[in-house]
Scaffold this motif. Sequence first.
Motif, PDB file in Angstrom:
ATOM      1  N   ALA A 160      -8.454  34.280  34.839  1.00 13.33           N
ATOM      2  CA  ALA A 160      -7.924  35.625  34.620  1.00 13.33           C
ATOM      3  C   ALA A 160      -8.127  36.527  35.834  1.00 13.33           C
ATOM      4  O   ALA A 160      -7.287  37.396  36.124  1.00 13.33           O
ATOM      5  CB  ALA A 160      -8.589  36.250  33.384  1.00 13.33           C
ATOM      6  N   THR A 161      -9.219  36.324  36.564  1.00 12.64           N
ATOM      7  CA  THR A 161      -9.483  37.161  37.734  1.00 12.64           C
ATOM      8  C   THR A 161      -8.468  36.890  38.835  1.00 12.64           C
ATOM      9  O   THR A 161      -7.948  37.823  39.461  1.00 12.64           O
ATOM     10  CB  THR A 161     -10.909  36.912  38.255  1.00 12.64           C
ATOM     11  OG1 THR A 161     -11.848  37.254  37.234  1.00 12.64           O
ATOM     12  CG2 THR A 161     -11.189  37.750  39.491  1.00 12.64           C
ATOM     13  N   ILE A 162      -8.182  35.612  39.089  1.00 16.60           N
ATOM     14  CA  ILE A 162      -7.169  35.272  40.090  1.00 16.60           C
ATOM     15  C   ILE A 162      -5.819  35.866  39.705  1.00 16.60           C
ATOM     16  O   ILE A 162      -5.108  36.449  40.531  1.00 16.60           O
ATOM     17  CB  ILE A 162      -7.065  33.749  40.276  1.00 16.60           C
ATOM     18  CG1 ILE A 162      -8.283  33.230  41.051  1.00 16.60           C
ATOM     19  CG2 ILE A 162      -5.771  33.371  41.001  1.00 16.60           C
ATOM     20  CD1 ILE A 162      -8.317  31.731  41.206  1.00 16.60           C
ATOM     21  N   MET A 163      -5.454  35.732  38.438  1.00 14.19           N
ATOM     22  CA  MET A 163      -4.164  36.275  37.996  1.00 14.19           C
ATOM     23  C   MET A 163      -4.125  37.791  38.167  1.00 14.19           C
ATOM     24  O   MET A 163      -3.130  38.352  38.630  1.00 14.19           O
ATOM     25  CB  MET A 163      -3.903  35.896  36.542  1.00 14.19           C
ATOM     26  CG  MET A 163      -3.394  34.481  36.356  1.00 14.19           C
ATOM     27  SD  MET A 163      -1.784  34.202  37.157  1.00 14.19           S
ATOM     28  CE  MET A 163      -0.737  35.316  36.213  1.00 14.19           C
ATOM     29  N   HIS A 164      -5.211  38.465  37.800  1.00 11.42           N
ATOM     30  CA  HIS A 164      -5.234  39.926  37.901  1.00 11.42           C
ATOM     31  C   HIS A 164      -5.116  40.375  39.354  1.00 11.42           C
ATOM     32  O   HIS A 164      -4.290  41.246  39.689  1.00 11.42           O
ATOM     33  CB  HIS A 164      -6.513  40.473  37.283  1.00 11.42           C
ATOM     34  CG  HIS A 164      -6.686  41.949  37.442  1.00 11.42           C
ATOM     35  ND1 HIS A 164      -5.943  42.858  36.730  1.00 11.42           N
ATOM     36  CD2 HIS A 164      -7.507  42.668  38.251  1.00 11.42           C
ATOM     37  CE1 HIS A 164      -6.289  44.080  37.083  1.00 11.42           C
ATOM     38  NE2 HIS A 164      -7.238  44.004  38.008  1.00 11.42           N
ATOM     39  N   LEU A 165      -5.927  39.776  40.238  1.00  8.60           N
ATOM     40  CA  LEU A 165      -5.894  40.167  41.646  1.00  8.60           C
ATOM     41  C   LEU A 165      -4.561  39.778  42.285  1.00  8.60           C
ATOM     42  O   LEU A 165      -3.980  40.548  43.064  1.00  8.60           O
ATOM     43  CB  LEU A 165      -7.049  39.507  42.401  1.00  8.60           C
ATOM     44  CG  LEU A 165      -8.458  39.950  42.001  1.00  8.60           C
ATOM     45  CD1 LEU A 165      -9.509  39.109  42.712  1.00  8.60           C
ATOM     46  CD2 LEU A 165      -8.672  41.432  42.319  1.00  8.60           C
ATOM     47  N   GLY A 166      -4.066  38.573  41.940  1.00  6.90           N
ATOM     48  CA  GLY A 166      -2.804  38.114  42.504  1.00  6.90           C
ATOM     49  C   GLY A 166      -1.630  38.977  42.082  1.00  6.90           C
ATOM     50  O   GLY A 166      -0.771  39.335  42.896  1.00  6.90           O
ATOM     51  N   LEU A 167      -1.574  39.322  40.809  1.00  4.16           N
ATOM     52  CA  LEU A 167      -0.469  40.153  40.327  1.00  4.16           C
ATOM     53  C   LEU A 167      -0.547  41.569  40.907  1.00  4.16           C
ATOM     54  O   LEU A 167       0.490  42.195  41.158  1.00  4.16           O
ATOM     55  CB  LEU A 167      -0.484  40.202  38.797  1.00  4.16           C
ATOM     56  CG  LEU A 167      -0.056  38.909  38.094  1.00  4.16           C
ATOM     57  CD1 LEU A 167      -0.257  39.033  36.588  1.00  4.16           C
ATOM     58  CD2 LEU A 167       1.406  38.565  38.408  1.00  4.16           C
ATOM     59  N   THR A 168      -1.757  42.060  41.120  1.00  2.00           N
ATOM     60  CA  THR A 168      -1.890  43.382  41.737  1.00  2.00           C
ATOM     61  C   THR A 168      -1.374  43.356  43.172  1.00  2.00           C
ATOM     62  O   THR A 168      -0.666  44.272  43.609  1.00  2.00           O
ATOM     63  CB  THR A 168      -3.358  43.844  41.715  1.00  2.00           C
ATOM     64  OG1 THR A 168      -3.838  43.833  40.367  1.00  2.00           O
ATOM     65  CG2 THR A 168      -3.487  45.256  42.276  1.00  2.00           C
ATOM     66  N   LEU A 169      -1.699  42.289  43.931  1.00  2.00           N
ATOM     67  CA  LEU A 169      -1.153  42.138  45.276  1.00  2.00           C
ATOM     68  C   LEU A 169       0.367  42.028  45.238  1.00  2.00           C
ATOM     69  O   LEU A 169       1.070  42.594  46.079  1.00  2.00           O
ATOM     70  CB  LEU A 169      -1.753  40.898  45.953  1.00  2.00           C
ATOM     71  CG  LEU A 169      -3.146  41.064  46.548  1.00  2.00           C
ATOM     72  CD1 LEU A 169      -3.735  39.702  46.898  1.00  2.00           C
ATOM     73  CD2 LEU A 169      -3.107  41.947  47.800  1.00  2.00           C
TER      74      LEU A 169
END
Length: 329
Positions: A160-169
């Motif tokens: 979930a952390t990768i998805m959150h940071l990736g989608l924010t980028l």
Amino acid sequence: MKFHPPAKLSHAASDGVRRLSSAGEALPLLSIDDILDRRPYKPVITTRDRGWGGVTLDVHSPHFNISESYAGLDHHMITFCPSGSSKLTQIREGKVHRGVMSTGMSLLMPAGYDSTWEGDTGQSARLRIPISLVANAAEECDWRGPLPVELRNVFEARDATIMHLGLTLLLEAQKSPHPTQRLMVDTLSAALAIHLLRTYNTFEAIERSGEPRLGKHEITRLTEYIEDNLDRSIGLAELAGVVNVSRFHFIRLFKRTTGMTPIDFVEQSRIERARSLITDTKIPLAEIALMTGFADQSHFTRRFRDRVGCTPAAYSRDHGRRRTLGSRS
């Protein structure tokens, strides 16, 4: 298919320019720039033309019946699936993984491994992370010295952390450039590097205790520096340099001392400067937006409303001593 697993790359060594194949040959590693020319498909969205530091983001459209092989990378790569699904075979380290990449799934390929990809690829977002970014984060993790870094090869994960940071980028890449993006991307890149160390490093960090906070004089220097540069983009490494610490250490110290992230602190300073200019001058709102480091009046209006609870024009009517001169609300 005959596959030769590559020799391990020492991820703790940041020079990683060449490595040895299983046959003992020196093979060049592919850089973040090289891989763009080697792949047959160009990204439909990329941050390469933004001049950002830290993580590079490339977004690719779905492709079918692919068969691609590449030499090792000189950087770490995370691929995550923003939407859709596809069947994909991955080959790394002599291991074959067949699975379905669906929305929310990620894979992590550390630097230095040959790779083969077969099957279909859905929409994919590729985060390319310099070894130096992770190595710098590792220097702040252990009292005994830099934490050794050897990231695990992960074929499939729901993180979930990768998805959150990736989608924010990804959302930032789709927005128009504005001065706050540099600090935003620096912070997201640092957070991603720290997450990789915490979750995917084979070496464990030792928890620190009793870490100091920033002193009053350091907070004063930072505040004065920010106030003097509100009309332009301010980077995270730049702020860390004001108090002579690494940007990874700076994020922790700043949050512990002020209770705010550097991004929030800088934006709060911009808004406070804007409020003073609205109250004490007759400068048009569009000019105030640029003077306080916002990309345009529309962006200024959104962020001011979020922070203050009303638009700059409404604030001017209630608190200013000049007309809004046709400014938008």
